[in-house]
Motif scaffolding. Structure first.
Motif, PDB file in Angstrom:
ATOM      1  N   PRO A  83       0.689  -1.172   0.198  1.00 13.23           N
ATOM      2  CA  PRO A  83       0.081   0.072  -0.088  1.00 13.23           C
ATOM      3  C   PRO A  83       0.861   1.368  -0.047  1.00 13.23           C
ATOM      4  O   PRO A  83       0.330   2.398  -0.461  1.00 13.23           O
ATOM      5  N   SER A  87      -0.784   3.501   3.080  1.00 13.51           N
ATOM      6  CA  SER A  87      -0.973   2.498   3.998  1.00 13.51           C
ATOM      7  C   SER A  87      -2.382   2.946   4.874  1.00 13.51           C
ATOM      8  O   SER A  87      -2.976   2.060   5.117  1.00 13.51           O
ATOM      9  N   TYR A  90      -5.750   2.553   2.867  1.00 14.02           N
ATOM     10  CA  TYR A  90      -5.522   1.547   1.579  1.00 14.02           C
ATOM     11  C   TYR A  90      -7.023   1.042   1.414  1.00 14.02           C
ATOM     12  O   TYR A  90      -7.339   0.921  -0.051  1.00 14.02           O
ATOM     13  N   SER A  95     -11.455   3.958   5.809  1.00 14.14           N
ATOM     14  CA  SER A  95     -11.039   2.913   6.281  1.00 14.14           C
ATOM     15  C   SER A  95     -10.320   2.535   7.793  1.00 14.14           C
ATOM     16  O   SER A  95     -10.112   3.656   8.193  1.00 14.14           O
ATOM     17  N   ASN A 100      -7.933  -2.519   6.111  1.00 18.17           N
ATOM     18  CA  ASN A 100      -6.686  -2.470   5.486  1.00 18.17           C
ATOM     19  C   ASN A 100      -6.112  -3.460   5.236  1.00 18.17           C
ATOM     20  O   ASN A 100      -5.652  -4.214   4.158  1.00 18.17           O
TER      21      ASN A 100
END
Length: 197
Positions: A83, A87, A90, A95, A100
Motif C-alpha cells: 500500500p 497505507s 488503503y 477505512s 486495510n
C-alpha cells in the motif's frame, strides 16, 4: 536546539520521541502540547519523504521552531510496493486497520510465503527555520502472514512477521517491537546528527 515540536497528536508516538530526545537535553513537545492550534496539513506528496517534509516544513513555518515529522507505511514487493504512501487509507478514506488488513490479505490470496516479502518504512523529516530539511529513513524487513495474529500493536502489525521471527509484530511485546521497528531504526540515525549540532 533546546526544543523540538513532534508533528503528531499520537501520544504513544510522541512518548517514543520524547524519551529519545530527553537523553540529549532536548525537550520534545507534541502538537497537543502547543498553545496554538496547528491546522491539519494535507499530505498530498507522492513519496514518504515529500509527505514528512510537508508536515515538518509547514508547521515549522507557522511555529518558527524546529519540527520533526514522520511518514511511514508498508511496502509489499509482490503488490508493486503497495500500500505504500496510502497505507493508512488503503481500503478507502473511511477505512480502518481491519479493513486495510483484509484488503492486503485478499490481494495476496494464493501468493506463497517466499513471495510475501515486505517492509515497514519510516521517514523522518526535521525542518529547522532557515536551514535545509534533514531526512532519516529506517526499515523493518519481514513477510506478510496468511492470517492476522496478535493484539499488541496497530496498523498492519497483526499480519507482519519481522525477519528472524516466527510471530507477527502484534504478538511481540512493546519492548521487543521497539528494538526492531522501522521507527527505531530511523531514530537511531538521528543520534549522529544530534551529536553534530
Amino acid at each position: 536546539m533546546q526544543e523540538l515540536v513532534i508533528a503528531t497528536k499520537n501520544e504513544g508516538k510522541a512518548k517514543e520521541f520524547k524519551d529519545f530526545f530527553a537523553r540529549y537535553g532536548i525537550k520534545a513537545l507534541s502538537l497537543l502540547e502547543l498553545n496554538d492550534e496547528v491546522p491539519d496539513i494535507e499530505e498530498n506528496g507522492t513519496t514518504f519523504e515529500e509527505n514528512a517534509a510537508l508536515k515538518a516544513e509547514q508547521i515549522s513555518a507557522i511555529q518558527s521552531t524546529p519540527v520533526l515529522a514522520d511518514d511511514s507505511g508498508l511496502i509489499i514487493d509482490s503488490l508493486n510496493g503497495r500500500p505504500g504512501i496510502y497505507s493508512a487509507r488503503y481500503a478507502g478514506v473511511q477505512s480502518n486497520d481491519q479493513a486495510n488488513i483484509e484488503k492486503v490479505l485478499d490481494e495476496l490470496t494464493g501468493v506463497p510465503i517466499e513471495k510475501r516479502d515486505a517492509r515497514f518504512i519510516c521517514v523522518l523529516a526535521i525542518a529547522i527555520p532557515n536551514k535545509p530539511t534533514i531526512f532519516k529513513t529506517g526499515f523493518c524487513e519481514g513477510k506478510i502472514a496468511f492470517t492476522a495474529e496478535g493484539k499488541n500493536g496497530f496498523g498492519y502489525d497483526p499480519i507482519f512477521i519481522p525477519s528472524g521471527y516466527t510471530k507477527t509484530m502484534a504478538q511481540l511485546s512493546s519492548g521487543e517491537k521497539n528494538k526492531i521497528s522501522h521507527r527505531y531504526h530511523a531514530i537511531q540515525q538521528l543520534e549522529e546528527w544530534i551529536k553534530n549540532i
